[in-house]
Enzyme design. Structure first.
Site, short mmCIF file in Angstrom:
data_model
loop_
_atom_site.label_atom_id
_atom_site.label_comp_id
_atom_site.label_asym_id
_atom_site.label_seq_id
_atom_site.Cartn_x
_atom_site.Cartn_y
_atom_site.Cartn_z
N LYS A 225 87.28 -15.56 137.24
CA LYS A 225 86.74 -16.07 135.98
C LYS A 225 87.88 -16.22 134.99
O LYS A 225 88.66 -15.30 134.78
CB LYS A 225 85.67 -15.13 135.41
N ASP B 52 73.53 -7.89 111.08
CA ASP B 52 74.79 -8.62 111.22
C ASP B 52 75.40 -8.74 109.82
O ASP B 52 74.67 -8.80 108.82
CB ASP B 52 74.55 -10.02 111.81
N ASP C 107 86.10 -5.29 124.16
CA ASP C 107 86.44 -5.92 125.43
C ASP C 107 87.92 -6.26 125.51
O ASP C 107 88.35 -7.06 126.33
CB ASP C 107 85.60 -7.18 125.64
N LYS D 283 90.14 -2.74 120.31
CA LYS D 283 88.79 -2.89 119.79
C LYS D 283 88.00 -1.59 119.95
O LYS D 283 88.16 -0.88 120.95
CB LYS D 283 88.06 -4.02 120.51
N THR E 174 75.63 -14.29 120.64
CA THR E 174 75.04 -14.63 121.93
C THR E 174 74.84 -13.40 122.80
O THR E 174 73.80 -13.24 123.45
CB THR E 174 75.95 -15.63 122.67
#
Length: 299
Positions: A82, A175, A239, A243, A152
């Site tokens: 990927k 958010d 990820d 972070k 998403t």
């Protein structure tokens, strides 16, 4: 030659046919229920040593506030790669944060079998991993879900959780962009037929049985004081190196279960605090594969 349906045969072939799947086709072909089954089995196979998955290779482009990642793997007689980009500011351009392409190769000959849009598949895989975590680790009487971050990934997380936890009574979403929270609440309520409402603070969203953090934060956004005793947390947003979403006090008192120890230590939620020595790899209780295969007890 290219074709748009049906995997090409493995091994020698007179025609080197390549299956091409665009985003519309991948969405039509894969349901969340199927994704949950496949991802759970992948964790099972990994725990049994039947996979090969080298660490991600990062190509970081700070001048563009984004990065690319190469993610090769072998599982169940399939080999693939990927190639994925992560650009947190893409919402400004009406584009997803994560954009991916997947290449699938014949492990016998190395020839290319398929090339497919991986953006939807990435979101579904991540959502399904969160669903598997909830299935095995959260209290089964959990009924209130708190979502922090309304992108998403937050959508597929809730979609997957709703498949494995049918007794959801309420979903709260926060958010930093209130319009994103409201849009998420309306869309997910309509799609999943759940009660979903936007809230004004992280504290309000985190007051839940299950908390899902899906932000690109590089400093903690969730404090220990926000979290009830016994709450299950899916910390999804971290990820890449640097972070983190959770205050270190949460990590020091929680039962830490990760998808892959090497990957998590390098670029998952625990990466910052491991690099600082606040926690160590030995503090990790186990992997999700350990729990799926019953080597370790879950929640």
């Amino acid at each position: 030659m290219v074709k748009s349906a049906g995997l090409p045969p493995s091994g020698n072939s007179a025609e080197n046919e390549i299956l091409i799947l665009d985003s519309r086709q991948t969405e039509e072909l894969l349901s969340m229920r199927e994704a949950l089954s496949v991802v759970e089995n992948a964790f099972r196979l990994e725990a049994r040593g039947k996979t090969i998955m080298p660490p991600k290779l990062y190509l970081t482009l700070p001048q563009y506030q984004g990065d690319f990642r190469a993610m090769p793997a072998y599982i169940d007689d399939s080999a693939g790669l990927k190639w994925v980009s992560v650009y947190p500011d893409n919402w400004k351009y009406g584009l997803p944060t994560v954009i991916a392409t997947i290449l699938l190769c014949d492990p016998v000959t190395g020839r290319l079998l398929a090339m497919m849009d991986g953006t939807y598949l990435t979101s579904m895989r991540t959502g399904a991993a969160g669903g598997v975590a909830v299935k095995y680790l959260a209290r089964q009487d959990s009924s209130v879900i708190g979502i922090i971050g309304a992108g998403t990934q937050a959508r597929t997380q809730l979609w997957a959780i709703s498949e494995v936890l049918p007794a959801i009574k309420e979903v709260k979403v926060y958010d930093k962009r209130p319009e994103a929270s409201q849009k998420y609440a309306e869309a997910m309520e309509a799609r999943l037929k759940l009660k979903v409402r936007a809230v004004a603070t992280i504290e309000a969203a985190a007051d839940a049985d299950i908390v899902v953090a899906v932000t690109p934060a590089t400093t903690p956004v969730i404090r220990k004081q926000h979290i009830r005793s016994g709450t299950h947390i899916n910390a999804i947003g971290a990820d890449a190196k640097g972070k983190e979403e959770l205050e270190p006090e949460i990590l020091k008192t929680a039962k830490l279960i990760v998808d892959n120890i090497v990957q998590a230590a390098h670029s998952g939620e625990i990466n910052v605090r491991i690099s600082q020595g606040v926690i160590t790899v030995e503090d990790i209780y186990g992997t999700l594969g350990d729990v799926v295969t019953q080597r370790k007890k879950g929640g």
